[in-house]
Enzyme design. Structure first.
Site, PDB file in Angstrom:
ATOM      1  N   ILE A 173       0.834  -1.196   0.000  1.00  0.00           N
ATOM      2  CA  ILE A 173       0.000   0.000   0.000  1.00  0.00           C
ATOM      3  C   ILE A 173       0.872   1.250   0.000  1.00  0.00           C
ATOM      4  CG2 ILE A 173      -1.740   1.298   1.285  1.00  0.00           C
ATOM      5  CD1 ILE A 173      -2.700  -1.466   2.382  1.00  0.00           C
ATOM      6  N   ARG A 250      -3.275  -0.059  11.000  1.00  0.00           N
ATOM      7  CA  ARG A 250      -3.895  -0.628  12.191  1.00  0.00           C
ATOM      8  C   ARG A 250      -3.822   0.412  13.300  1.00  0.00           C
ATOM      9  NH1 ARG A 250      -5.613  -3.621   9.046  1.00  0.00           N
ATOM     10  NH2 ARG A 250      -5.638  -5.917   9.030  1.00  0.00           N
ATOM     11  N   ASP A 273      -8.958   5.810   9.598  1.00  0.00           N
ATOM     12  CA  ASP A 273      -9.855   4.744   9.152  1.00  0.00           C
ATOM     13  C   ASP A 273      -9.792   3.554  10.091  1.00  0.00           C
ATOM     14  OD1 ASP A 273     -11.704   3.713   7.131  1.00  0.00           O
ATOM     15  OD2 ASP A 273     -10.112   2.282   6.655  1.00  0.00           O
ATOM     16  N   GLU A 278     -10.756  -0.996  17.776  1.00  0.00           N
ATOM     17  CA  GLU A 278     -11.306  -0.826  16.428  1.00  0.00           C
ATOM     18  C   GLU A 278     -12.557   0.042  16.444  1.00  0.00           C
ATOM     19  OE1 GLU A 278     -11.491  -1.599  12.198  1.00  0.00           O
ATOM     20  OE2 GLU A 278      -9.902  -1.964  13.647  1.00  0.00           O
ATOM     21  N   HIS A 297     -13.228   1.889   9.003  1.00  0.00           N
ATOM     22  CA  HIS A 297     -12.414   0.866   8.343  1.00  0.00           C
ATOM     23  C   HIS A 297     -12.975   0.539   6.959  1.00  0.00           C
ATOM     24  CE1 HIS A 297      -9.531  -2.722   9.308  1.00  0.00           C
ATOM     25  NE2 HIS A 297      -9.310  -2.201   8.119  1.00  0.00           N
TER      26      HIS A 297
END
Length: 339
Positions: A173, A250, A273, A278, A297
């Site tokens: 990425i 993450r 994001d 989470e 996410h």
């Protein structure tokens, strides 16, 4: 395309409930039926306790075609699949279901991480460009004012001309983001301890220097013990006023406890994001701070972007059937420094 013969491999779909319906179109299932001996509508959701049809298919399977929610391939599961030779994962990381037992057994593994990298990089490019133009802030101000305003006077520090962009991690990425940034008038800094020769057009620097020089810092490193809270108090303090921190990797890579005071004061901006945890608690200021864009996410593949991962997975099945090497093979050693 080579003709399909009776030597086609047996394939079983193995993934979470409902995933196959979003991943595979009718055309994908038709192609899979041509490439392999399979029931393209049979999906094993739990390989630890498969039903009769799934158990029979697992016993014959040479390839598991997996995606999100796939059962971890423990020794007990693998004992039910004596003919298994390969796992084709139609998503990114394989760490959730590929166990040491898979490598010990000599299974070949491939992943659609390269396909999943594309939408994340596209999201990041949009985030970088919007950050430079202060799109979030200007939209909020416009909604507040609802009248003519001296935007040129307010926007003297805005814009994307000759900004310095810091990329943390030369992952698939990260490298794709660098590729997408090349047409723009940016200076690109890169930090990655495993890289000795940086991609063309980037300057390889230390993490602290990257944070101190960048007006946008975008995180693309894998989640590893060595990367836990790698963007900590010292790195955040080094960032110039007005820097935007982007995280599509993450949440654990950023020390959010150290980040929050910089966001609450308005000194830094963030496009997140992913967070740690989470799902932020309902009272988290991340939901309401005017200088934070928080998304659930969604940078990775979703909607019709899942079909790109299916395309790649089926191409790997086709290559296996033709006796060719996988294009995106994953090896045990790769997981020591990748997602």
């Amino acid at each position: 395309m080579h003709p399909i013969t009776d030597n086609r491999p047996s394939v079983l779909l193995a993934m979470g409930p409902g995933i196959d319906e979003r991943l595979l179109t009718d055309a994908h299932r038709t192609r899979l039926g041509r490439l392999a001996h399979t029931d393209p509508h049979l999906v094993a959701h739990d390989l630890t306790a498969p039903g009769p049809r799934a158990a029979a298919a697992l016993a014959e399977a040479e390839i598991l075609l997996t995606c999100w929610g796939a059962t971890p391939l423990t020794p007990e599961v693998l004992d039910r699949a004596p003919r298994l030779r390969a796992v084709v994962h139609a998503a990114g990381s394989v760490k959730h279901h590929i166990t040491d037992a898979c490598w010990e057994r000599g299974l070949r593994v491939t992943s659609a991480a390269a396909a999943n990298a594309l939408p994340v990089a596209e999201y990041t490019l949009a985030a970088i460009l919007f950050a430079g133009k202060r799109v979030l802030r200007s939209a909020q101000r416009y909604a507040e004012l609802r009248t003519d305003h001296a935007w040129l006077e307010e926007s003297t520090t805005w814009g994307n001309h000759r900004r310095t962009i810091g990329i943390v991690g030369a992952s698939r990425i990260g490298r794709r983001v660098v590729d997408l940034l090349r047409p723009f008038d940016f200076e690109i800094l890169l930090y990655d301890p495993y890289v000795t020769t940086p991609p063309h057009g980037t300057e390889l620097v230390g993490l602290d220097e990257l944070c101190a020089r960048s007006t946008v810092v975008s995180v693309h490193a894998p989640q590893l013990p060595a990367t836990y809270r790698m963007i900590g108090a010292a790195q955040l303090a080094a960032m110039p006023d007005g820097t935007t921190l982007i995280n599509t990797a993450r949440g654990s890579l950023i020390d959010e406890t150290a980040l929050l005071p910089h966001l609450v004061s308005g000194r830094l901006h963030a496009i997140l994001d992913v967070t740690d945890p989470e799902l932020p608690p309902p009272d988290s200021p991340l939901y309401t701070l005017p200088n934070v864009l928080l998304t659930p996410h969604v940078a990775g593949s979703l909607g019709n972007e899942l079909h790109r991962m299916a395309d790649q997975a089926l191409e790997e099945v086709a290559r296996y059937g033709r006796g060719e090497p996988f294009l995106e093979e994953v090896r045990a050693a790769d997981l020591q420094r990748s997602a």
